[in-house]
Design an enzyme around this catalytic site. Structure first.
Site, PDB file in Angstrom:
ATOM      1  N   ASN A 199       0.878  -1.169   0.000  1.00 25.00           N
ATOM      2  CA  ASN A 199       0.000   0.000   0.000  1.00 25.00           C
ATOM      3  C   ASN A 199       0.916   1.220   0.000  1.00 25.00           C
ATOM      4  O   ASN A 199       1.441   1.616   1.038  1.00 25.00           O
ATOM      5  CB  ASN A 199      -0.883  -0.051   1.254  1.00 25.00           C
ATOM      6  CG  ASN A 199      -1.840   1.113   1.341  1.00 25.00           C
ATOM      7  OD1 ASN A 199      -1.781   2.044   0.532  1.00 25.00           O
ATOM      8  ND2 ASN A 199      -2.719   1.073   2.319  1.00 25.00           N
ATOM      9  N   LYS A 251       3.105   0.762   3.256  1.00 20.64           N
ATOM     10  CA  LYS A 251       2.739  -0.260   4.242  1.00 20.64           C
ATOM     11  C   LYS A 251       2.788  -1.596   3.529  1.00 20.64           C
ATOM     12  O   LYS A 251       2.398  -1.673   2.354  1.00 20.64           O
ATOM     13  CB  LYS A 251       1.324  -0.007   4.772  1.00 20.64           C
ATOM     14  CG  LYS A 251       1.214   1.227   5.629  1.00 20.64           C
ATOM     15  CD  LYS A 251      -0.198   1.334   6.198  1.00 20.64           C
ATOM     16  CE  LYS A 251      -0.484   2.745   6.639  1.00 20.64           C
ATOM     17  NZ  LYS A 251      -1.865   3.149   6.510  1.00 20.64           N
ATOM     18  N   ARG A 255      -2.506  -2.036  -3.526  1.00 14.18           N
ATOM     19  CA  ARG A 255      -3.701  -1.215  -3.358  1.00 14.18           C
ATOM     20  C   ARG A 255      -3.583  -0.055  -4.332  1.00 14.18           C
ATOM     21  O   ARG A 255      -2.584   0.679  -4.321  1.00 14.18           O
ATOM     22  CB  ARG A 255      -3.758  -0.670  -1.933  1.00 14.18           C
ATOM     23  CG  ARG A 255      -4.907   0.286  -1.772  1.00 14.18           C
ATOM     24  CD  ARG A 255      -4.880   0.958  -0.431  1.00 14.18           C
ATOM     25  NE  ARG A 255      -6.049   1.799  -0.279  1.00 14.18           N
ATOM     26  CZ  ARG A 255      -6.057   2.944   0.389  1.00 14.18           C
ATOM     27  NH1 ARG A 255      -4.964   3.373   0.974  1.00 14.18           N
ATOM     28  NH2 ARG A 255      -7.151   3.648   0.484  1.00 14.18           N
ATOM     29  N   HIS A 280     -12.552   3.258  -0.235  1.00 16.43           N
ATOM     30  CA  HIS A 280     -12.582   2.238   0.831  1.00 16.43           C
ATOM     31  C   HIS A 280     -13.290   0.970   0.363  1.00 16.43           C
ATOM     32  O   HIS A 280     -13.807   0.198   1.185  1.00 16.43           O
ATOM     33  CB  HIS A 280     -13.340   2.733   2.092  1.00 16.43           C
ATOM     34  CG  HIS A 280     -12.675   3.818   2.860  1.00 16.43           C
ATOM     35  ND1 HIS A 280     -13.400   4.817   3.473  1.00 16.43           N
ATOM     36  CD2 HIS A 280     -11.371   4.063   3.130  1.00 16.43           C
ATOM     37  CE1 HIS A 280     -12.555   5.633   4.099  1.00 16.43           C
ATOM     38  NE2 HIS A 280     -11.319   5.203   3.894  1.00 16.43           N
ATOM     39  N   LEU A 303     -15.427   3.821   9.684  1.00 15.34           N
ATOM     40  CA  LEU A 303     -15.100   5.057  10.388  1.00 15.34           C
ATOM     41  C   LEU A 303     -13.655   5.015  10.857  1.00 15.34           C
ATOM     42  O   LEU A 303     -13.343   4.509  11.935  1.00 15.34           O
ATOM     43  CB  LEU A 303     -16.039   5.231  11.598  1.00 15.34           C
ATOM     44  CG  LEU A 303     -17.549   5.059  11.328  1.00 15.34           C
ATOM     45  CD1 LEU A 303     -18.333   5.187  12.615  1.00 15.34           C
ATOM     46  CD2 LEU A 303     -18.028   6.073  10.290  1.00 15.34           C
ATOM     47  N   ARG A 315     -11.418  15.887   7.086  1.00 15.12           N
ATOM     48  CA  ARG A 315     -12.204  16.319   5.924  1.00 15.12           C
ATOM     49  C   ARG A 315     -13.614  16.725   6.332  1.00 15.12           C
ATOM     50  O   ARG A 315     -14.211  16.089   7.197  1.00 15.12           O
ATOM     51  CB  ARG A 315     -12.307  15.192   4.887  1.00 15.12           C
ATOM     52  CG  ARG A 315     -10.986  14.761   4.293  1.00 15.12           C
ATOM     53  CD  ARG A 315     -11.232  13.814   3.113  1.00 15.12           C
ATOM     54  NE  ARG A 315     -10.000  13.184   2.697  1.00 15.12           N
ATOM     55  CZ  ARG A 315      -9.744  11.879   2.817  1.00 15.12           C
ATOM     56  NH1 ARG A 315     -10.655  11.066   3.326  1.00 15.12           N
ATOM     57  NH2 ARG A 315      -8.605  11.388   2.409  1.00 15.12           N
ATOM     58  N   VAL A 353     -12.320   4.016  14.448  1.00 13.68           N
ATOM     59  CA  VAL A 353     -13.380   4.548  15.309  1.00 13.68           C
ATOM     60  C   VAL A 353     -14.509   3.521  15.434  1.00 13.68           C
ATOM     61  O   VAL A 353     -14.975   3.207  16.545  1.00 13.68           O
ATOM     62  CB  VAL A 353     -13.931   5.878  14.738  1.00 13.68           C
ATOM     63  CG1 VAL A 353     -15.105   6.381  15.563  1.00 13.68           C
ATOM     64  CG2 VAL A 353     -12.834   6.936  14.664  1.00 13.68           C
ATOM     65  N   GLU A 380      -8.171  -4.932   5.203  1.00 10.25           N
ATOM     66  CA  GLU A 380      -7.992  -4.610   3.790  1.00 10.25           C
ATOM     67  C   GLU A 380      -6.838  -5.392   3.176  1.00 10.25           C
ATOM     68  O   GLU A 380      -6.906  -5.816   2.028  1.00 10.25           O
ATOM     69  CB  GLU A 380      -7.772  -3.095   3.634  1.00 10.25           C
ATOM     70  CG  GLU A 380      -9.064  -2.328   3.877  1.00 10.25           C
ATOM     71  CD  GLU A 380      -8.864  -0.845   4.122  1.00 10.25           C
ATOM     72  OE1 GLU A 380      -8.468  -0.492   5.256  1.00 10.25           O
ATOM     73  OE2 GLU A 380      -9.089  -0.054   3.210  1.00 10.25           O
TER      74      GLU A 380
HETATM   75  P1  ADP Z   1      -7.032   5.278   8.724  1.00 11.24           P
HETATM   76  O1  ADP Z   1      -8.163   5.955   8.059  1.00 11.24           O
HETATM   77  O2  ADP Z   1      -5.835   6.145   8.912  1.00 11.24           O
HETATM   78  O3  ADP Z   1      -6.724   3.876   8.211  1.00 11.24           O
HETATM   79  P2  ADP Z   1      -7.913   3.913  11.146  1.00 11.24           P
HETATM   80  O4  ADP Z   1      -8.996   3.051  10.618  1.00 11.24           O
HETATM   81  O5  ADP Z   1      -6.672   3.260  11.643  1.00 11.24           O
HETATM   82  O6  ADP Z   1      -7.555   5.108  10.173  1.00 11.24           O
HETATM   83  O7  ADP Z   1      -8.528   4.793  12.333  1.00 11.24           O
HETATM   84  C1  ADP Z   1      -7.756   5.731  13.028  1.00 11.24           C
HETATM   85  C2  ADP Z   1      -8.650   6.466  13.999  1.00 11.24           C
HETATM   86  O8  ADP Z   1      -9.312   5.526  14.848  1.00 11.24           O
HETATM   87  C3  ADP Z   1      -7.901   7.369  14.954  1.00 11.24           C
HETATM   88  O9  ADP Z   1      -7.702   8.649  14.377  1.00 11.24           O
HETATM   89  C4  ADP Z   1      -8.851   7.449  16.140  1.00 11.24           C
HETATM   90  O10 ADP Z   1      -9.767   8.514  15.951  1.00 11.24           O
HETATM   91  C5  ADP Z   1      -9.637   6.167  16.075  1.00 11.24           C
HETATM   92  N1  ADP Z   1      -9.338   5.239  17.170  1.00 11.24           N
HETATM   93  C6  ADP Z   1      -8.338   4.336  17.246  1.00 11.24           C
HETATM   94  N2  ADP Z   1      -8.385   3.675  18.410  1.00 11.24           N
HETATM   95  C7  ADP Z   1      -9.435   4.154  19.104  1.00 11.24           C
HETATM   96  C8  ADP Z   1     -10.017   3.898  20.380  1.00 11.24           C
HETATM   97  N3  ADP Z   1      -9.521   2.980  21.202  1.00 11.24           N
HETATM   98  N4  ADP Z   1     -11.109   4.604  20.737  1.00 11.24           N
HETATM   99  C9  ADP Z   1     -11.621   5.539  19.923  1.00 11.24           C
HETATM  100  N5  ADP Z   1     -11.132   5.844  18.708  1.00 11.24           N
HETATM  101  C10 ADP Z   1     -10.049   5.159  18.302  1.00 11.24           C
END
Ligand code: ADP
Length: 401
Positions: A10, A17, A94, A183, A212, A244, A334, A387
């Protein structure tokens, strides 16, 4: 010796990655990340999972993607997992934007490279980095099949009524302006995993997937096929994200140009990098936002409320698009970790058959799980996305022996 390994790459603008998987049992042999490529402070973190070894780190300048991939190849070789191994079946890349044409994973040849390049105007940040990753990998192993797995492919089943913007058709066609969605690899994986969790075939279920992460998108999946998704021409449309804005009256842009005297690039940066949660409250990490809310911080609370309001609107919209919903699945950073987001997103939607069980919602874990009360009309689930596994699976299905 049979070739059962797939390397997943990726390649971002300043990062790569990677994961090496053995497709006999989908196990991960090694995972890693090169970040800050092109800076003095580049870092490579490599974890050889197969040997149960400790993570290794290299710091210091890594000039470009070619140097990054060579360093990754060296690390893999140190673990006996080198790119020259006959056990390596393919490299899966990817690729963010596959336009309208690429509806499925595709073995990369010069025509495919040319098409990914032709799409750069609609994905100026992502496709060039993806191309560099592909070309570098090809140079390292010219004989090996390389497969592009597109973020947009899963969404190419959207009907025209969902994929078109209501703008002048000629202008839209001339500039290839339509809703592509992103996504897709995650939405495909999670919608299928949700069907499995329900003990049903993907063809038999309708799912709303809420991916999310820092970027965020929703999709409506009917019988395994995407019928609508919240991101559009670019990943800017839709939900409130980490940085965003998501949906907004497009006239805000004219206003910022005419009255705010902002340039196109400044507005691009504002809406993609300085908006969403970070623009609203100065933080884009949901953990930090929840911590501030617990301390009574009103700015963080309002940012959270705006985030949830938008999410709820999309759940309602996709409920209407699908007509019948079997499950709502939360995924990504999230979605997988933030119980309060899941609870707030479906609060008040009992009439639609949606609710979460407080105790189930508080459970943490890596496995797909239901968080709705027993006998709920619509299942609410947490379904961790993967993914890389999906890219490896699609790659291996295409070229594996
Ligand atoms: P990306 O879009 O960079 O792949 P991820 O799917 O890894 O992102 O999500 C990253 C986000 O997940 C972080 O910015 C944070 O907001 C949220 N996050 C990660 N761990 C937790 C947690 N334990 N509780 C709440 N939110 C979390």
């Amino acid at each position: 010796m049979s070739s059962t390994r797939v390397l997943v790459l990726n390649s971002g603008s300043s990062s790569v990655k990677y994961q090496l998987l053995d497709m006999r049992d989908s196990s991960r042999l090694a995972v890693g990340l090169v970040e800050r490529i092109g800076e003095e402070t580049s870092r490579l973190k490599h974890t050889p999972l197969a040997s149960g070894g400790e993570s290794r780190e290299r710091t210091g300048p890594i000039a470009d993607h070619e140097a990054a991939l060579k360093a990754v190849a060296e690390e893999l070789a140190n673990d006996g997992l080198g790119l020259d191994s006959p056990e390596l079946a393919a490299i899966g890349h990817r690729v963010v934007h596959g336009g309208k044409l690429f509806t499925a994973p595709t073995v990369i040849d010069s025509a495919v490279l040319a098409e990914i390049e032709r799409l750069i105007p609609v994905a100026p940040l992502h496709n060039p980095a993806n191309l560099t990753g592909i070309r570098t990998a090809q140079a390292l192993r010219p004989d090996l099949p390389q497969v592009a797995v597109f973020d947009t492919a899963f969404h190419t089943t959207m009907p025209e009524s969902a994929a078109r913007y209501a703008i002048d058709v000629k202008t839209a066609d001339e500039h290839r302006i339509r809703r592509y969605g992103f996504h897709g690899t995650s939405h495909a994986y999670v919608s299928r995993a949700t069907a499995k969790l329900l003990g049903k075939a993907p063809e038999d279920v309708n799912v709303i997937v809420l991916h999310l992460g820092n970027g965020a998108s929703a999709s409506a999946v009917r019988g395994g096929k995407c019928v609508d998704t919240s991101m559009g021409l670019t990943p800017l449309e839709g939900l409130v994200m980490g940085t965003r804005s998501g949906d907004m009256d497009p006239a805000v842009i004219f206003h910022l140009m005419r009255v705010g005297k902002m340039s196109t690039d400044e507005i691009d940066t504002l809406l993609n990098k300085k908006s969403g949660l970070i623009g609203l409250c100065g933080d884009n990490d949901m953990r930090e936002i929840r911590r501030r809310i617990d301390e009574g911080d009103e700015e963080a609370q309002l940012a959270f409320d705006i985030y949830i309001h938008r999410l709820k609107k999309y759940i309602g919209a996709y409920y209407a698009v699908l007509g019948r919903v079997d499950a709502v699945a939360f995924t990504a950073g999230v979605g997988e970790n933030a119980g309060p987001v899941r609870e707030a997103a479906v609060a008040g939607l009992e009439e639609l058959g949606l609710a979460v069980d407080g105790a189930l919602n508080a459970v943490r874990g890596e496995e797909p799980r239901l968080i709705s009360p027993a006998h709920a009309r619509v299942a609410v689930a947490v379904v961790p996305t993967d993914e890389e596994l999906e890219i490896a699976t699609q790659t291996y299905a295409l070229v594996g022996q």
